[in-house]
Design a protein around this motif. Sequence first.
Motif, PDB file in Angstrom:
ATOM      1  N   LYS A  92      36.599 -15.320  36.775  1.00  0.00           N
ATOM      2  CA  LYS A  92      36.412 -13.988  36.187  1.00  0.00           C
ATOM      3  C   LYS A  92      35.111 -13.858  35.393  1.00  0.00           C
ATOM      4  O   LYS A  92      35.048 -13.180  34.360  1.00  0.00           O
ATOM      5  N   ILE A  93      34.097 -14.575  35.852  1.00  0.00           N
ATOM      6  CA  ILE A  93      32.762 -14.396  35.273  1.00  0.00           C
ATOM      7  C   ILE A  93      32.015 -13.355  36.103  1.00  0.00           C
ATOM      8  O   ILE A  93      31.209 -12.580  35.609  1.00  0.00           O
ATOM      9  N   ILE A  94      32.318 -13.366  37.394  1.00  0.00           N
ATOM     10  CA  ILE A  94      31.668 -12.439  38.327  1.00  0.00           C
ATOM     11  C   ILE A  94      32.700 -11.421  38.787  1.00  0.00           C
ATOM     12  O   ILE A  94      33.883 -11.719  38.911  1.00  0.00           O
ATOM     13  N   LYS A  95      32.202 -10.199  39.081  1.00  0.00           N
ATOM     14  CA  LYS A  95      33.104  -9.123  39.511  1.00  0.00           C
ATOM     15  C   LYS A  95      33.872  -9.528  40.756  1.00  0.00           C
ATOM     16  O   LYS A  95      33.314 -10.147  41.671  1.00  0.00           O
ATOM     17  N   ASN A  96      35.115  -9.128  40.816  1.00  0.00           N
ATOM     18  CA  ASN A  96      35.939  -9.478  41.960  1.00  0.00           C
ATOM     19  C   ASN A  96      35.836  -8.393  43.042  1.00  0.00           C
ATOM     20  O   ASN A  96      36.743  -7.583  43.224  1.00  0.00           O
ATOM     21  N   VAL A  97      34.693  -8.393  43.700  1.00  0.00           N
ATOM     22  CA  VAL A  97      34.493  -7.437  44.801  1.00  0.00           C
ATOM     23  C   VAL A  97      34.247  -8.205  46.084  1.00  0.00           C
ATOM     24  O   VAL A  97      34.070  -9.436  46.070  1.00  0.00           O
ATOM     25  N   ASP A  98      34.228  -7.452  47.175  1.00  0.00           N
ATOM     26  CA  ASP A  98      33.941  -8.051  48.479  1.00  0.00           C
ATOM     27  C   ASP A  98      32.758  -9.017  48.347  1.00  0.00           C
ATOM     28  O   ASP A  98      31.729  -8.688  47.743  1.00  0.00           O
TER      29      ASP A  98
END
Lengths: 202, 202, 202, 202
Positions: free
Chosen positions: D152-158
Amino acid sequence: MTKNECSFILDAVRTKDEEKKAALFEATVKTVNEMGFASASVSKITKEAGVSPATLYIYHKNKEELLVSTYITIEKNMSRALLEKFNADMPLRDILENVWVAMSDYFIKYQPYTRFAEQFANSPYKTLVNKEMVMHYYAPIIDVLQQGIDQKIIKNVDFDIIIAFICYPLLALSNPGLCSDFEPTAENIKSAFALAWDAIKL
Amino acid sequence: MTKNECSFILDAVRTKDEEKKAALFEATVKTVNEMGFASASVSKITKEAGVSPATLYIYHKNKEELLVSTYITIEKNMSRALLEKFNADMPLRDILENVWVAMSDYFIKYQPYTRFAEQFANSPYKTLVNKEMVMHYYAPIIDVLQQGIDQKIIKNVDFDIIIAFICYPLLALSNPGLCSDFEPTAENIKSAFALAWDAIKL
Amino acid sequence: MTKNECSFILDAVRTKDEEKKAALFEATVKTVNEMGFASASVSKITKEAGVSPATLYIYHKNKEELLVSTYITIEKNMSRALLEKFNADMPLRDILENVWVAMSDYFIKYQPYTRFAEQFANSPYKTLVNKEMVMHYYAPIIDVLQQGIDQKIIKNVDFDIIIAFICYPLLALSNPGLCSDFEPTAENIKSAFALAWDAIKL
Amino acid sequence: MTKNECSFILDAVRTKDEEKKAALFEATVKTVNEMGFASASVSKITKEAGVSPATLYIYHKNKEELLVSTYITIEKNMSRALLEKFNADMPLRDILENVWVAMSDYFIKYQPYTRFAEQFANSPYKTLVNKEMVMHYYAPIIDVLQQGIDQKIIKNVDFDIIIAFICYPLLALSNPGLCSDFEPTAENIKSAFALAWDAIKL
DNA sequence: GATGAATGAGCCTTCATTCAT
DNA sequence: GATGAATGAAGGCTCATTCAT
């Protein structure tokens, strides 16, 4: 296998190259004579020569260079033929008569070359050829004419005039398209020379 | 509307026709002289003439007929110029000298026509033209030469030989591509004629 | 027949011309996309367009000009599509989101145009196009971004950086060859925009 | 003669081989960059490489394989350069900044390779390359990004979206044809990374 | 009569590839 | 391994001519 052992192979290869170049030369002359510059396409010329169109471009930069080099080859060839039997140790009239006969022989023997050269020389392609270079091939003949002027055997007029009476009447007579009635027998050639000599002699 | 009522229109149209035909003639000569038969395309010729390619086909059957008719027009034009001042009531030498000068005048005044005719006559297109028909244009001159032979003023040799010495040297001298040094002054033209006369006279 | 009476004919004629030009445009895009610049020959393009190779040269100077004009047409077309719904009377984030969605719509709807433009822009052909002229099509969008910088809504960095984050991620995402997993649903497009906005917002 | 005895010869030969192969690689990149796939012919490439066209076929099956292998070589080369300094024992932001800087260094140092790869990747040739295989070269970087999502440091997108913001803006900025104003100083590169990080960070 | 648009055929040249050496 | 020579096929483009207007 030593170099000697396979020399015949090398010969074969080298021969083939010269054969292709020669075939292109002959095909160019023949095709241009038959259908003119307007229709003598690369594909027709190479078909006549029995090679691929692409092969032409191994031996020549492009079509123009093929035509120009064909012309220059003919000019070289003809001057060599004229000078082969050239002998300056005679009376001027005899020298020139021999040249006249040699020219006529060439025109007849190499009719197609002569026709090609005429067609080329009367087209804009001619501007691509250095005139001086070509004239240089005929230097000994020109020298002998100049001497004739200096020794007051030949009329002292513009040099181009002398040339015009020595070359062009015979060129015209050797052109079946122009002079279809003229038969180039030895006798007729000689009687034609009589006129040329009368024209230029003092 | 009767034919009379619109005659001025017809005149206008006719004039326009002649203008277009003349423009095509001039454009053909110019284009062929500049780039040779190989590059003188219909589109280039018609662009030079300022008409549409399609218009060409109103005046000529096809490209070949355009070239042939251009050549014939030039031959007619030249023969008319030569015969305009032709006068048989003089000594033969004077008659021929006048013809010689008239020819030279034409070659100079209509250089482009002459160049085109030379290029045409040295190409396979020439076979499309009836030689006798063209020669017929020059009949009076030929007659006078034949009389010269009959009267033993001119050498009794093959007629083609006589022609070859009367026409081709001057043609060569008038070709700047061949004889760039020769200056066609009245004097030079006359001294050149001296050679032609010496050649053929008995 | 008055001009009015035959206007439909004139229309028919004009329409046909536009049809051919349009057919060439579509065929160019399709052929280049299918086989690349290396294989997209004039004959293949014109065959695809249903016209003769010669016809191409009525509408375009040469092949290069066909390709360049095809690219410029696409660029114009796309900028028009983007600016059609462009509305500057909103918060900057909303303006840009709308542009982002419009771009995505265009990339999807006109996939082939986009692929062609990408292929073109990454080839040496690109140097033939005036970059400023193309950028000018997008002036309103550029203006709004500049205002965002001035108003300290957007980061004050080199303008190229802003553009790089606004255009290229979406271009990549719309390229199935690069991002085959990405599904361009409205939701995905919007969540992608969130990243672009986070990138540039201050 | 044993293998040992002539190893120095083999070395020499091998060296020569590698030289020729390398020369072909460089010539391919240079020629394609200069004139595009449309004009980069085998003969031009081999002339640039200083070898015979026939020699190309000793090292490559055909032209297509030459282009594909050139592209793959570049991808390998670039991934090796990126991973050389890759160090996962740092905060994610620092890891990615290092990768970003390494990418930029590569794009600048090997501009021609990068341009070729872009041109290739935007052409239909790209379909000849297994995408997974290429992606595999960059596995460690992809792993670290995936961990960033999981933590959860980076956005959870495609995932494609993340890639699109990490790679393509920098690629665009490094392309002088696209971003001629952007100067790739260390500072500018870092400030560009700030946008990339803001884009993907949660 | 005059034309611009259209075209299949052919132009000159270069292509990718092979082969004998 | 390396090559220059060779080539059929195809490249981009222009040709001479026709046709609808």
